[in-house]
Design an enzyme around this catalytic site. Structure first.
Site, short mmCIF file in Angstrom:
data_model
loop_
_atom_site.label_atom_id
_atom_site.label_comp_id
_atom_site.label_asym_id
_atom_site.label_seq_id
_atom_site.Cartn_x
_atom_site.Cartn_y
_atom_site.Cartn_z
N GLU A 71 92.51 104.39 -71.54
CA GLU A 71 93.29 103.76 -70.49
C GLU A 71 92.72 104.09 -69.12
OE1 GLU A 71 95.56 102.12 -72.08
OE2 GLU A 71 97.09 101.50 -70.65
N SER A 110 97.00 95.72 -80.24
CA SER A 110 98.09 96.34 -79.50
C SER A 110 98.97 97.11 -80.47
CB SER A 110 98.77 95.25 -78.68
OG SER A 110 99.98 94.92 -79.21
N ASP A 120 110.23 93.53 -70.29
CA ASP A 120 109.62 94.05 -71.51
C ASP A 120 110.64 94.16 -72.61
OD1 ASP A 120 107.19 94.29 -70.44
OD2 ASP A 120 107.07 96.48 -70.51
N ALA A 121 111.86 94.60 -72.23
CA ALA A 121 112.89 94.82 -73.24
C ALA A 121 113.22 93.50 -73.94
CB ALA A 121 114.13 95.42 -72.59
N TYR A 167 91.41 107.73 -75.89
CA TYR A 167 92.33 108.00 -77.00
C TYR A 167 92.02 107.20 -78.27
CZ TYR A 167 94.51 103.88 -74.87
OH TYR A 167 94.74 102.65 -74.33
N CYS A 179 120.48 68.15 -62.29
CA CYS A 179 119.20 68.80 -62.03
C CYS A 179 119.01 68.98 -60.53
CB CYS A 179 118.06 67.97 -62.61
SG CYS A 179 116.44 68.58 -62.12
N LYS A 232 102.07 107.51 -73.89
CA LYS A 232 101.55 106.14 -73.75
C LYS A 232 101.34 105.92 -72.26
CE LYS A 232 102.31 101.43 -75.29
NZ LYS A 232 102.23 100.65 -74.06
N CYS A 280 111.66 63.21 -63.18
CA CYS A 280 111.98 64.48 -62.51
C CYS A 280 110.72 65.09 -61.92
CB CYS A 280 112.61 65.45 -63.49
SG CYS A 280 112.94 67.06 -62.74
N ARG A 297 90.42 94.55 -72.16
CA ARG A 297 90.86 94.07 -73.46
C ARG A 297 90.81 92.54 -73.55
NH1 ARG A 297 96.68 95.39 -76.04
NH2 ARG A 297 97.42 93.94 -74.49
N CYS A 318 117.31 69.11 -67.92
CA CYS A 318 117.34 67.92 -67.10
C CYS A 318 116.97 66.73 -67.97
CB CYS A 318 116.34 68.09 -65.96
SG CYS A 318 115.88 66.56 -65.18
N TYR A 336 111.25 90.86 -74.07
CA TYR A 336 110.07 90.45 -74.82
C TYR A 336 110.04 91.19 -76.16
CZ TYR A 336 105.23 89.85 -76.18
OH TYR A 336 104.10 89.56 -76.89
N ASP A 337 110.28 92.49 -76.08
CA ASP A 337 110.27 93.28 -77.30
C ASP A 337 111.32 92.77 -78.28
OD1 ASP A 337 108.21 94.85 -76.43
OD2 ASP A 337 109.50 96.41 -75.61
N GLU A 371 101.32 111.43 -78.58
CA GLU A 371 100.71 111.58 -77.25
C GLU A 371 101.36 110.60 -76.29
OE1 GLU A 371 97.05 110.37 -78.99
OE2 GLU A 371 96.99 108.50 -77.91
N CYS A 404 116.00 66.55 -59.31
CA CYS A 404 116.00 65.09 -59.31
C CYS A 404 117.41 64.49 -59.38
CB CYS A 404 115.16 64.54 -60.46
SG CYS A 404 115.88 64.81 -62.08
N LYS A 463 100.27 108.27 -84.21
CA LYS A 463 99.18 107.71 -85.03
C LYS A 463 98.99 108.58 -86.26
CE LYS A 463 96.87 106.37 -80.75
NZ LYS A 463 95.84 106.72 -79.77
S1 IVH Z 1 96.27 103.41 -79.12
C1 IVH Z 1 94.79 100.11 -82.12
N1 IVH Z 1 97.12 105.23 -77.44
O1 IVH Z 1 99.11 100.60 -75.11
C2 IVH Z 1 95.70 100.77 -81.15
N2 IVH Z 1 97.24 102.95 -76.76
O2 IVH Z 1 100.65 98.60 -76.59
C3 IVH Z 1 95.01 101.24 -79.94
N3 IVH Z 1 98.10 102.64 -74.49
O3 IVH Z 1 96.53 98.30 -75.55
C4 IVH Z 1 95.92 101.71 -78.90
N4 IVH Z 1 98.39 104.77 -74.02
O4 IVH Z 1 96.47 99.81 -73.48
C5 IVH Z 1 96.94 103.92 -77.65
N5 IVH Z 1 97.76 106.96 -76.02
C6 IVH Z 1 97.59 105.66 -76.25
C7 IVH Z 1 97.91 104.68 -75.29
C8 IVH Z 1 97.74 103.34 -75.58
C9 IVH Z 1 98.48 103.52 -73.57
C10 IVH Z 1 98.13 101.18 -74.31
C11 IVH Z 1 96.85 100.49 -74.65
C12 IVH Z 1 97.20 99.50 -75.70
C13 IVH Z 1 98.67 99.34 -75.51
C14 IVH Z 1 99.35 98.91 -76.79
#
Ligand code: IVH
Length: 711
Positions: free
Chosen positions: A192, A98, A49-50, A244, A427, A134, A457, A155, A451, A52-53, A132, A430, A309
């Site tokens: 969730e 997301s 994830d790190a 949420y 490679c 995640k 290959c 989703r 390669c 990717y981010d 809140e 091959c 939010k």
């Molecule tokens: S709000 C429009 N709140 O995180 C935004 N998402 O990376 C709606 N998730 O797809 C998302 N806890 O599956 C929101 N307290 C929370 C969350 C939360 C987990 C997940 C959710 C979302 C993903 C986004």
């Protein structure tokens, strides 16, 4: 002086030239799309994830510095990947998006500043946010009509998810009927689905006792349980839910704020998370983040960060969305978990384009509750830079549900005689030379060793076939990675077109299917039916399936929309390789296709073997061009210039609104401009518009024009 891709990535975006930014933006877009596909489509990510981010942040940083690039449609803008074929599909009336990520208090400050700037919010005026946990589960949308649960969907790709209604009905915490007063006629509750840590442990113990496969973590267990075709299995799994967010709401909103909405959910009988707070300053938000982080280990469910939010829903509406995530929210991620273990060996995997990827084989170790045996080592330079040697004790980091990564080695624990790792120059599949391409312009080496075996290959051929048949490409059911490998090994399928001749080929191949691949009569029939079903296929899928470098699904769609036939695409690409031909300009003139992608398309069709594959495929497959779509927005496809001061919205807000409606926003007036929106103080741009006879409007006129569509 020109720079190599590797050098480029080390530079801050504002040090890049526009051309370099474009090249890197294209490449990152393709890379991110590929990781999205692996993560969501195959549940098999290959980077942490790190990492990717980090890719995503770089992508966004470049867009922030070169806003013109944002106008290009990129694969990386999609969220998730298409839903699995097994469930009926549900189109989300409001997309499920997301969240953008932040990783430090500074970035939280920046996020809040950005929101304030967008809204032109005075520094001394309170701007409240909710904070809140995640939840580390999977998001789900529950549609209530007249208070009754009618549809529940995952989703999916954000636009379209899977219908898991039957399964969600087995979750005890999710009410079938909402309670209390003031229930909107239609209310889509989002939240969730998750499993608690104790429930997960007990379930895995049961699985083990019954000799069934174990789940890696509660998130996987929840996902696997919800996406079960047999709802009796789901019913036996202890799933839970936190509400949420929401999608479509008809009738009046239960509350004017985020915190009020969640409180209303609780009154309607939906489970909500008790740790949500309303914060009136960044200091409050960060304090709540730390408080949640301290409780993390003792919470009965997994969380991977804190979500902030904007509380006021009117402000959320004004802020809107940027590509795939809301401007009014951000996820503040917890740092990844780490452990040390022994590096037993390094395997080299050969990808579809010949890239050699080093994968660490590790002595099994538990990181964040998951047993890790493999980790990515990225590329040869990374191994050298971190001086990682076989036999080393290495630091492994795991974040989320992805292949962990190696951060470095523990110097004191290095065994005597450990040798620096010699990255193979041949490679492993091959035996061809594997080289680092030299950028012709810069003379610099690519970080990836590839390669050179190309068509000879076997590893590349197999990967290309897997891609061809995969879900987002031709989507041939029953022809998964494992089957492709055996078919390839037995010489039954070595090129994409072989898939379509399998059935018609001699009886020998059928007998072999039976004897060697273990296909019974029914499975043979099913496989042939699945293949036959793909003789008609959407053109964009076939284009994507060819595996042209940098051509992801979105680019495939752009090409399909523009050319409308494979022949037209091929002919243009072939013509474009001749110097001075206008065909290259036709390719790059397509909105969303830049020089890097265009070159890659030209290279692909320049290769005689590829033309042969395409020609033979077209003997068996009939690609269907996309339907023409008419846009409803009055400004879709138009180029708009804003000038002078705006009074009802900030410039940024106006631009975002126009883009949301499909318009392009330009900064100067030219013959290509369709509309100029001029506020008080407009000067030379307004004059230019009048001189060119371009339509002009004031701010109210603009709002009136887009009024209906802006919503
Ligand atoms: S709000 C429009 N709140 O995180 C935004 N998402 O990376 C709606 N998730 O797809 C998302 N806890 O599956 C929101 N307290 C929370 C969350 C939360 C987990 C997940 C959710 C979302 C993903 C986004």
């Amino acid at each position: 002086m020109a720079r190599s891709p590797a050098d480029r990535r080390a530079l801050a975006p504002d040090m890049l030239t526009a051309r370099e930014a474009k090249a890197e933006h294209d490449a990152l877009g393709a890379e991110i799309a590929e990781h999205d596909r692996r993560y969501h489509g195959e549940d098999a990510p290959i980077i942490s994830d790190a990492d990717y981010d980090a890719l995503r942040r770089r992508f966004e940083a470049i867009e922030a510095r070169f806003p013109d690039l944002t106008a290009e449609v990129s694969d990386a803008r999609g969220v998730g990947a298409r839903p699995s074929e097994k469930f009926a599909k549900v189109r989300h009336r409001v997309p499920m998006l997301s969240l953008g990520n932040v990783f430090s208090p500074d970035e939280v400050e920046e996020f809040v500043d950005r929101v304030r700037r967008f809204l032109d919010w005075p520094a001394d005026r309170v701007l409240a946010f909710t904070a809140e946990p995640k939840i580390d589960g999977l998001s789900c949308s529950l549609r209530y009509e007249a208070g009754r649960l009618v549809v529940a969907a995952t989703r999916g790709d954000g636009e379209e998810g899977e219908d898991v209604t039957v399964n969600v009905r087995t979750i005890g915490e999710v009410p079938q009927v909402l309670a209390g007063e003031g229930i909107p006629p239609v209310l889509e509750v989002r939240g969730e689905v998750y499993m608690t840590k104790p429930d997960f442990a007990a379930m895995n113990a049961r699985q083990e006792a019954e000799g069934k496969p174990l789940f890696a973590n509660p998130r996987n267990a929840a996902a696997g349980s919800l996406r079960q075709l047999d709802s009796r299995i789901t019913a036996a799994r202890p799933l839970r839910f936190f509400a949420y967010a929401w999608g479509e709401v008809q009738g009046s909103m239960p509350a004017p704020t985020q915190s009020g909405m969640v409180a209303a959910f609780a009154r309607l009988g939906l489970p909500t998370n008790p740790l949500m707070r309303r914060c009136e300053s960044t200091a409050d938000m960060l304090a709540h983040y730390r408080a949640i982080e301290e409780q993390r280990a003792s919470l009965p469910y997994d969380i991977d960060g804190v979500v902030y939010k904007v509380d006021d829903l009117d402000l959320q509406r004004r802020l809107g969305f940027v590509s795939r995530s809301p401007r009014w929210a951000a996820a503040h991620k917890f740092p990844a978990e780490k452990a040390t273990t022994l590096l037993l060996g390094i395997d080299i995997q050969v990808g579809r384009t010949g890239s050699l990827t080093p994968v660490a084989r590790l002595q099994p170790v538990t990181v964040g509750g998951v047993v890790v045996t493999n980790a990515t080592l990225h590329n040869e330079d990374e191994i050298a830079r971190r001086d990682i040697r076989i036999g080393d004790t290495v630091v492994v980091q795991r974040a989320g549900d992805v292949i962990p990564q190696i951060l470095g080695h523990v110097a004191e624990k290095r065994p005597a005689g450990a040798q620096p790792y010699a990255f193979p120059t041949l490679c492993p599949a091959c035996g061809s030379h594997a080289v680092r391409e030299i950028d012709p312009k810069t003379g610099k080496e690519d970080v990836v060793r590839r390669c050179t075996g190309g068509l000879v290959c076997p590893a590349q051929a197999v990967e290309r076939l897997k891609h061809f048949a995969s879900r987002n490409a031709l989507d041939i059911e029953g022809l998964g990675d494992k089957q492709i490998e055996t078919f390839y090994r037995d010489g039954l399928i070595t090129r994409p077109q072989d898939i379509f001749t399998l059935e018609a080929r001699d009886a020998r191949s059928l007998k072999r299917l039976k004897d060697r691949e273990g296909y019974g009569e029914t499975s043979t029939r099913n496989l042939f039916a699945a293949i036959a079903a793909r003789r008609n296929v959407a053109l964009h899928r076939l284009i994507f399936a060819l595996g042209i470098r940098h051509v992801g699904e979105t680019t495939g769609k752009l090409l399909a929309r523009h050319f409308r036939s494979m022949e037209a695409l091929r002919d243009t690409a072939v013509a474009a390789s001749e110097t001075g031909s206008p065909a290259l300009a036709e390719l790059t003139a397509i909105d969303g296709i830049g020089p890097v992608v265009a070159e890659s398309i030209v290279d692909f069709f320049g290769e005689p073997h590829n033309r042969e594959v395409v020609a033979e495929l077209l003997e068996h497959v009939t690609p269907e061009p996309p339907e023409e779509v008419a846009s409803e927005s009055p400004v879709a496809g138009k180029t708009v210039v804003f000038t002078g001061s705006l009074e009802k919205m900030t410039r940024e807000e106006a631009k975002a609104m126009a883009e949301r409606l499909g318009a392009k926003v330009a900064s100067s007036v030219s013959k290509k401009t369709d509309l100029v929106v001029a506020g008080p103080g407009a000067g030379s741009k307004l004059a230019a518009a009048q001189a060119l006879g371009i339509q002009t409007l004031d701010e109210d006129g603009w709002l009136e024009l887009v009024g209906g569509a802006a919503g």
